[in-house]
Motif scaffolding. Structure first.
Motif, PDB file in Angstrom:
ATOM      1  N   ILE A 239       0.844  -1.198   0.000  1.00 17.73           N
ATOM      2  CA  ILE A 239       0.000   0.000   0.000  1.00 17.73           C
ATOM      3  C   ILE A 239       0.880   1.248   0.000  1.00 17.73           C
ATOM      4  O   ILE A 239       0.640   2.181  -0.772  1.00 17.73           O
ATOM      5  CB  ILE A 239      -0.971   0.003   1.199  1.00 17.73           C
ATOM      6  CG1 ILE A 239      -2.048  -1.062   1.013  1.00 17.73           C
ATOM      7  CG2 ILE A 239      -1.596   1.394   1.383  1.00 17.73           C
ATOM      8  CD1 ILE A 239      -2.907  -1.299   2.251  1.00 17.73           C
ATOM      9  N   ALA A 240       1.899   1.266   0.839  1.00 19.15           N
ATOM     10  CA  ALA A 240       2.762   2.443   0.941  1.00 19.15           C
ATOM     11  C   ALA A 240       3.452   2.754  -0.383  1.00 19.15           C
ATOM     12  O   ALA A 240       3.439   3.906  -0.837  1.00 19.15           O
ATOM     13  CB  ALA A 240       3.797   2.238   2.052  1.00 19.15           C
ATOM     14  N   ILE A 241       4.048   1.758  -1.031  1.00 19.36           N
ATOM     15  CA  ILE A 241       4.763   2.017  -2.281  1.00 19.36           C
ATOM     16  C   ILE A 241       3.790   2.339  -3.408  1.00 19.36           C
ATOM     17  O   ILE A 241       4.058   3.194  -4.248  1.00 19.36           O
ATOM     18  CB  ILE A 241       5.703   0.849  -2.657  1.00 19.36           C
ATOM     19  CG1 ILE A 241       6.563   1.208  -3.891  1.00 19.36           C
ATOM     20  CG2 ILE A 241       4.956  -0.431  -2.930  1.00 19.36           C
ATOM     21  CD1 ILE A 241       7.527   2.303  -3.698  1.00 19.36           C
ATOM     22  N   ALA A 242       2.633   1.688  -3.439  1.00 20.97           N
ATOM     23  CA  ALA A 242       1.646   1.978  -4.488  1.00 20.97           C
ATOM     24  C   ALA A 242       1.116   3.398  -4.336  1.00 20.97           C
ATOM     25  O   ALA A 242       0.969   4.124  -5.328  1.00 20.97           O
ATOM     26  CB  ALA A 242       0.504   0.968  -4.427  1.00 20.97           C
ATOM     27  N   GLU A 243       0.855   3.802  -3.115  1.00 18.19           N
ATOM     28  CA  GLU A 243       0.373   5.169  -2.874  1.00 18.19           C
ATOM     29  C   GLU A 243       1.432   6.187  -3.279  1.00 18.19           C
ATOM     30  O   GLU A 243       1.124   7.196  -3.917  1.00 18.19           O
ATOM     31  CB  GLU A 243      -0.002   5.337  -1.404  1.00 18.19           C
ATOM     32  CG  GLU A 243      -0.609   6.673  -1.086  1.00 18.19           C
ATOM     33  CD  GLU A 243      -1.050   6.795   0.362  1.00 18.19           C
ATOM     34  OE1 GLU A 243      -1.060   7.940   0.856  1.00 18.19           O
ATOM     35  OE2 GLU A 243      -1.371   5.775   0.991  1.00 18.19           O
ATOM     36  N   ARG A 244       2.690   5.925  -2.922  1.00 17.22           N
ATOM     37  CA  ARG A 244       3.775   6.836  -3.333  1.00 17.22           C
ATOM     38  C   ARG A 244       3.862   6.917  -4.852  1.00 17.22           C
ATOM     39  O   ARG A 244       4.036   7.997  -5.417  1.00 17.22           O
ATOM     40  CB  ARG A 244       5.119   6.366  -2.760  1.00 17.22           C
ATOM     41  CG  ARG A 244       5.430   6.928  -1.398  1.00 17.22           C
ATOM     42  CD  ARG A 244       6.885   6.775  -1.020  1.00 17.22           C
ATOM     43  NE  ARG A 244       7.393   5.425  -1.107  1.00 17.22           N
ATOM     44  CZ  ARG A 244       7.346   4.526  -0.131  1.00 17.22           C
ATOM     45  NH1 ARG A 244       6.794   4.833   1.014  1.00 17.22           N
ATOM     46  NH2 ARG A 244       7.851   3.332  -0.305  1.00 17.22           N
TER      47      ARG A 244
END
Length: 164
Positions: A78-83
């Motif tokens: 989630i963190a990398i996709a959001e970034r």
């Protein structure tokens, strides 16, 4: 239950999540991230650039059924996709959705794009309307944009090497 993906292919599985895991669903732009316990890809049914799904490789229904390692992998994803969505200027904000109504655990990473906010407003109550509008009004150029965006997100994730 037969459904069609955005590429016009029929999804013939009772469980779309399991069909994704088995490789029976052609994902627009391919698999973005193939993890130990999850797959990250563009949503195969809704033609919105940057609309991603995290699908569990195990057939479970609830977040509570995930192992500690699965929860950690999902959090990192989630963190990398959001970034990626923000850094690639796909959207400034995202909405995360997971509901147990589905037969197979998945999380939507939904990009809140400007046209959506202008046409529908902001909030969860508008997501179904936005999805229906996108499906009903998608052009070939829109589908190509979904594929291109998925490929860009995959390159971003690979280049950033954020999973280590």
């Amino acid at each position: 239950m037969n459904r069609k993906d955005i590429l016009g292919n029929e999804i013939k599985s009772e469980c779309v999540g399991c069909a994704i895991v088995r490789g029976e669903v052609k994902l627009p732009g391919g698999i973005i991230y193939d993890g130990k316990s999850i797959i990250l890809a563009a949503d195969p049914e809704i033609p919105i650039p940057g609309f991603l799904i995290i699908t569990s490789k195990r057939h479970i229904q609830s977040f509570a059924e995930l192992t500690v390692d699965e929860r950690a992998e999902i959090g990192n994803t989630i963190a990398i996709a959001e970034r990626a969505i923000k850094d690639l200027k796909i959207a400034e904000t995202v909405t995360l959705v997971q509901e147990e109504r589905s037969k197979h655990f998945h999380i939507w990473i939904f990009p809140n794009q400007e046209w959506m906010l202008e046409k529908f407003g902001y909030g969860l109550q508008y997501l179904r309307d936005i999805n229906a509008f996108a499906k009903d009004n998608a052009s070939d150029a829109d589908i190509e944009n979904v594929i291109r965006t998925a490929e860009e997100i995959k390159k971003y994730i690979e280049s950033e090497d954020k999973y280590d």
